[in-house]
Design an enzyme around this catalytic site. Structure first.
Site, mmCIF file in Angstrom:
data_model
loop_
_atom_site.group_PDB
_atom_site.id
_atom_site.type_symbol
_atom_site.label_atom_id
_atom_site.label_comp_id
_atom_site.label_asym_id
_atom_site.label_seq_id
_atom_site.Cartn_x
_atom_site.Cartn_y
_atom_site.Cartn_z
ATOM 1 N N ASP A 451 0.861 -1.183 0.000
ATOM 2 C CA ASP A 451 0.000 0.000 0.000
ATOM 3 C C ASP A 451 0.894 1.228 0.000
ATOM 4 O OD1 ASP A 451 -1.608 2.257 1.461
ATOM 5 O OD2 ASP A 451 -3.098 0.797 0.783
ATOM 6 N N GLU A 494 -4.469 2.394 -4.508
ATOM 7 C CA GLU A 494 -3.013 2.313 -4.393
ATOM 8 C C GLU A 494 -2.581 1.010 -3.751
ATOM 9 O OE1 GLU A 494 -4.430 4.588 -0.705
ATOM 10 O OE2 GLU A 494 -5.047 4.284 -2.770
#
Length: 574
Positions: A451, A494
């Protein structure tokens, strides 16, 4: 003396010359009877009128038994119970061929003296001459009868074959036609002249020069015979196709042609059939050549030898080889099949031949100077009586379709922005990896979740374009570190995930560390400013005992959460 003839005497046997000779022999020797036999022919007996019917019958019996008597002049043999008595026997033979025998019979036994034996030999010579003539006449009659029968059969055969006969006097220009020839064109006997000039007026104008040149070539002895197919005008004005054949049968001492004989056969029906076949062949050839692909007939012999027996012109466009090249060497196609597909190509024909199942295969061909081409082959096999197998099939270029399929596959499995696997495809790959572990529990695999840290800040400060650039930048770093057996995917926003095949916890930690190091080393450049990215990583091991991939993925997600809470840009494992 009077002649006594048996029932198997031929007409020529009663010739006056023979009867006269027999009477002369009888008077000379004062005999009761004179007997002359011919092998396979007639027997002749001249007997005294003083003999009764019984004695005449006995003479015939004596003649039937004569082959058992000693055949020497002057010998006496008296068969028991026979009368008259045989007093002399002389064989009649010429050039080793037995034609018959001369017998002298009398009512009393007696012996010939030397003069009488010489006379018997002279008479036998005359009898032999007559027998020889008769045998020759009989042979000639037989040959004439056989010749007439042969002529009759030939005439019947010619009459039923649609063939006419012509006979040309080359020197005078006269030509005579048989009735069948005239009937062939629908003319009556009196409606056709006998001049060669007239015959040329019936030849189709388009064929006339060819016919004349062919005839002249034979007259000049440049060809062994004359043969030409051309058209002749019939009585009704229509034209028939005929085949004319002929040959010069007489020439003078200087070799100039005198007489030429030949035949003319109606081949109109055959010509029409040939034209129909040619039209069908031309149509099929045009169809197969115009189809955007290669139509072929391929045959494999029982011994293994193979050949293309037909290839359409489309072969050049499909595989870069001409139809002639393929028909001359069937191996030429296998030689340009891509090395990765070649064995499958060879094996597919072997399976089709063994099971007689339709042949279907997609494969690549690699022609020097051209890009790799994808081909799709379809064919149906048929077993021939000699044990060979023949395929009737079609080969087409499917490169464009394969490209579209690849694009669709990529669209369905790839994240458009990062070009990594999308969530659906990644999950499918993860399931395949779990299935592999369940088959091989001793092996291992690791799942890593990534992440990007402070990604919202990047979007807020520099805009979404820079945010997209950041996602692509991170995806590129991931790809650079992956092996062929590994898979990376974008799960959303993301958030990314990686499954490392054949990896334990240590290998997964090293992989995550390299990613962080690459991010720290390679910044994004925007408006003269360097933007550095950071990433948090959660790791878990994929276990063969996992009920589903979601369980393992959930463990990685928990580890990622711990990395985030621990201050970001960290690596945690479950």
């Amino acid at each position: 003396m009077q002649p006594l003839c048996s029932t198997n005497v031929s007409i020529s046997a009663n010739d006056e010359r023979f009867d006269g000779l027999l009477r002369l022999i009888g008077r000379h020797f004062a005999l009761t009877a004179v007997l002359v036999t011919g092998t396979g022919s007639a027997r002749r007996i001249l007997a005294s009128s003083a003999l009764g019917e019984l004695q005449r019958a006995q003479i015939v019996e004596a003649e039937d038994a004569s082959e058992t008597l000693h055949p020497g002049p002057g010998q006496q043999t008296s068969p028991p119970g026979s009368s008259p008595q045989l007093i002399a026997h002389y064989p009649l033979a010429s050039q080793g061929r037995r034609l018959g025998a001369l017998y002298l019979l009398d009512s009393r036994p007696r012996e010939l003296d030397a003069g009488q034996r010489q006379a018997l030999q002279d008479f036998a010579t005359l009898a032999l001459d007559l027998l020889t003539r008769e045998a020759d006449d009989a042979q000639q009659r037989h040959e004439i009868a056989a010749l007439r029968e042969s002529e009759r059969r030939m005439a019947l055969a010619i009459a039923g074959s649609g063939t006419g006969i012509w006979d040309r006097n080359v020197a005078t220009g006269e030509i005579h036609y048989s009735s069948g020839w005239k009937a062939l064109l629908g003319y009556a006997e009196h409606e056709i002249g006998n001049r060669i000039e007239e015959s040329y007026t019936r030849v189709h104008p388009a064929d006339l020069d060819y016919v004349r040149a062919t005839i002249q070539a034979h007259l000049d002895q440049r060809t062994a015979a004359y043969e030409v197919e051309h058209r002749l005008r019939c009585r009704d004005g229509q034209y028939k196709w005929v085949c004319s054949r002929g040959k010069v049968v007489e020439r003078d001492k200087q070799g100039r042609p005198l007489r030429m004989i030949g035949t003319t056969t109606d081949i109109t029906a055959m010509r029409r059939l040939s034209e129909q076949v040619q039209q069908s062949v031309a149509l099929m050839t045009d169809l197969t050549n115009e189809i955007p692909g290669m139509v072929f007939q391929y045959r494999r012999q029982a011994g293994g030898a193979s050949a293309f027996t037909y290839v359409s012109a489309g072969a050049q466009a499909v595989c870069g080889l001409s139809a002639m090249q393929l028909m001359e060497d069937a191996q030429a196609l296998a030689n340009i099949v891509h090395p990765d597909d070649r064995q499958a190509f060879i094996d597919s024909f072997a399976r089709s031949a063994e099971d007689l199942l339709p042949w279907h295969l997609e494969f690549r061909v690699q022609v020097p100077g051209r890009e790799i081409t994808w081909c799709q082959g379809e064919a149906r096999p048929r077993r021939e009586e000699n044990g060979s197998v023949t395929w009737y099939g079609f080969l087409t270029d499917v490169t464009e379709r394969k490209q579209i399929e690849a694009e669709l596959q990529a669209f369905a499995t790839t994240d458009f922005l990062t070009q990594l696997a999308n969530r659906r495809h990644f999950m499918r790959q993860l399931e395949a990896e779990l299935a592999r572990l369940q088959r091989n529990p001793e092996q291992s695999a690791a799942i890593l979740m990534f992440d990007l840290d402070y990604f919202k800040t990047i979007n807020d400060r520099w805009g979404h374009n820079v945010g997209d650039q950041a996602l692509r930048h991170f995806a590129g770093i991931l790809r650079s570190q992956l092996r062929k057996t590994d898979t990376a995917g974008r799960l959303g926003g993301e958030e990314f995930a990686v499954v490392l095949s054949e990896a334990n916890l240590d290998k997964a930690m090293h992989f995550a560390t390299r990613i962080q190091q690459e991010l720290a080393r390679a910044a994004i450049q925007h408006a003269g400013e360097s933007i550095y990215l950071a990433v948090s990583v959660g790791i878990s091991l994929l276990d063969a005992g996992d009920a589903s991939v979601e369980a393992a993925l959930s463990r990685s997600d928990i580890a990622l959460y711990c990395a985030k809470r621990g201050g970001r840009n960290r690596i945690e494992h479950h």
